[in-house]
Design an enzyme around this catalytic site. Structure first.
Site, mmCIF file in Angstrom:
data_model
loop_
_atom_site.group_PDB
_atom_site.id
_atom_site.type_symbol
_atom_site.label_atom_id
_atom_site.label_comp_id
_atom_site.label_asym_id
_atom_site.label_seq_id
_atom_site.Cartn_x
_atom_site.Cartn_y
_atom_site.Cartn_z
ATOM 1 N N HIS A 149 0.863 -1.195 0.000
ATOM 2 C CA HIS A 149 0.000 0.000 0.000
ATOM 3 C C HIS A 149 0.893 1.237 0.000
ATOM 4 O O HIS A 149 1.499 1.555 -1.010
ATOM 5 C CB HIS A 149 -0.919 -0.057 1.217
ATOM 6 C CG HIS A 149 -2.018 0.962 1.210
ATOM 7 N ND1 HIS A 149 -2.337 1.745 0.129
ATOM 8 C CD2 HIS A 149 -2.905 1.327 2.185
ATOM 9 C CE1 HIS A 149 -3.342 2.528 0.416
ATOM 10 N NE2 HIS A 149 -3.712 2.304 1.668
ATOM 11 N N HIS A 172 -1.576 -1.624 -10.955
ATOM 12 C CA HIS A 172 -2.366 -1.131 -9.831
ATOM 13 C C HIS A 172 -3.570 -2.028 -9.630
ATOM 14 O O HIS A 172 -4.112 -2.578 -10.588
ATOM 15 C CB HIS A 172 -2.817 0.314 -10.092
ATOM 16 C CG HIS A 172 -3.326 1.015 -8.870
ATOM 17 N ND1 HIS A 172 -4.639 0.888 -8.435
ATOM 18 C CD2 HIS A 172 -2.705 1.834 -7.978
ATOM 19 C CE1 HIS A 172 -4.795 1.611 -7.338
ATOM 20 N NE2 HIS A 172 -3.655 2.186 -7.043
ATOM 21 N N ASP A 192 3.369 5.609 -7.489
ATOM 22 C CA ASP A 192 4.459 5.285 -6.569
ATOM 23 C C ASP A 192 5.816 5.264 -7.275
ATOM 24 O O ASP A 192 6.835 5.580 -6.672
ATOM 25 C CB ASP A 192 4.207 3.929 -5.905
ATOM 26 C CG ASP A 192 2.929 3.907 -5.098
ATOM 27 O OD1 ASP A 192 2.787 4.777 -4.230
ATOM 28 O OD2 ASP A 192 2.070 3.054 -5.341
#
Length: 430
Positions: free
Chosen positions: A267, A308, A366
């Protein structure tokens, strides 16, 4: 939500026919309401909640197939280009964009709540110097309830509002304090003459013996990182905040629970995992070997920062972050950094690789945020702390949305596969 034209779904189990209402939201697929299924003696089984809506919400909408992310109806691309983090905070909390006067009052309110109780600085001394900053953030955020118990009535709208303001304002201060503590440096107090992102960077990098001049390009990038992480619908940490809040727990405890959930490498720790992966690859000449490992189902290695859970298209936040990444690298002139060069090479190769194209594994937010934060000089152990800081308005907005209306304590069911009933056997007879 409402039933769509009175239509129902029918579930046939042997001779039993169960009618389940079909609900429709303003966006997205229809939802089959199974809430009354338990009365018929059945539960649904959905590990990971991939097909289950646990609530209705007015805050954020995601269409993963089309790569769409809306906050209160506004596309993230428009917000990233024209808005800023605190304006988005206001939008999430209040439902509409502020007028000029409303924004000025809101920004001033946040600025004047950035200080934390002086006694809280003593709390940090209970942690080891080498403690992970996320461990510290879990502790100090929960501890805020001991300092601000004057506003913990969750049924009081004013209490909920002031708590939301306090959390948004104080999270950067606590984040910077957790970093300074790990470095053995004195805490730097917030400054009301700086904006949100500038203030955070100043508290991170200034020292009492030397001032820190905030680079406007870097401050803009940090503001955008906060903005792009502000909310992302019912993800693991937000769902954790809601679940904790459903017990009536105070908001500081609920946000601390969200921070704990965010800490996981799948996460919030994903951007930290990107840098660790790049360090493992080590050199451009090894990219081919590691891509082969990533494609091997029997190899645990994965290319972090690609793909994702929700998006089966390009993450719309990643497109914005990619441009921000270019701006930061150009401004800092750090293109010679081997890790950053490796990241750019990996991005190019993966985007042209048939396997990644077929699997729709695009760089996500990310991947780029980790590169930006490294270029700025922020250590990897602080990446998830910054994520938590940015996500705070989303957490508190979802918590407040739930608390503001009728809600039930969260209680997922299970498919029990353990032993059937058995009688206790005295120890001497076993």
């Amino acid at each position: 939500m409402a039933e769509k034209g009175g239509k129902v779904a029918q579930l046939h189990i042997g001779d039993l026919c169960i009618e389940l209402p079909i609900l429709s939201g303003n966006e997205g697929p229809d939802v089959i309401d199974v809430s009354n299924l338990a009365a018929q003696g059945y539960f649904t089984y959905d590990p990971g909640f991939v097909s289950t809506a646990a609530c209705d919400s007015n805050v954020t909408y995601i269409d993963g197939d089309k790569g769409i992310l809306l906050h209160r109806g506004y596309p993230i691309e428009q917000l990233a280009e024209h808005s800023d983090y605190l304006e988005l905070c206001y939008l999430l909390l209040n439902g509409d964009l502020p007028t000029a006067d409303e924004k000025t009052r809101f920004v001033n309110t946040i600025k004047h709540h950035t200080m934390v109780h002086e006694q809280l600085s003593q709390f940090f001394k209970g942690f080891r110097r080498d403690a992970h900053p996320m461990a510290i953030m879990c502790g100090v955020t929960g501890a805020l309830s001991a300092f601000y118990h004057d506003s913990l009535d969750i049924d009081n709208w004013d209490h909920r509002r002031i708590t939301a303001h306090r959390l948004i304002a104080k999270m950067p201060t606590l984040a910077a304090m957790s970093y300074k503590y790990s470095q053995g440096e004195p805490f730097i107090y917030p400054r009301n003459d700086l904006d949100y992102a500038e203030n955070f960077l100043h508290m991170m990098f200034a020292t009492p013996c030397e001032n820190y001049e905030v680079n406007p390009i870097i401050a803009k990038a940090m503001d955008r990182i906060f903005l792009l992480h502000a909310d992302h619908e019912q993800n693991a940490s937000t769902s954790t905040v809601r679940l904790a809040g459903s017990t009536g727990a105070n908001p500081f405890a609920c946000i601390a629970a969200g921070i704990a959930a965010l800490w996981g490498p799948a996460h919030g720790g994903a951007n930290e995992a990107v840098l660790n992966m790049l360090a493992e690859i080590g050199d451009e000449k090894n990219i081919g070997k590691y891509l082969k490992k990533a494609k091997d189902k029997n190899d645990p290695f994965r290319i972090m920062g690609f793909g994702h859970r929700v998006y089966k298209n390009y993450d719309p936040r990643a497109k914005v972050m990619q441009q921000t990444c270019r701006e930061v690298l150009d401004e800092l002139g750090v293109r010679d950094d081997p890790i950053l060069q490796l990241a750019q090479k990996l991005e190019k190769i993966a985007l042209e690789d048939e396997y990644f194209i077929e699997k729709k594994l695009y760089p996500n937010v990310d991947f780029y945020s980790g590169i930006i934060l490294k270029a700025i000089g922020i250590p990897t152990e602080m990446f998830t702390v910054i994520f938590a800081t940015g996500r705070t308005p989303g957490w508190i907005t979802h918590w407040n949305e739930m608390i503001s209306g009728p809600y039930k304590i969260g209680r997922p069911r299970q498919l029990y596969k353990g032993p059937s009933r058995r009688d206790y056997v005295p120890i001497e007879d076993r």
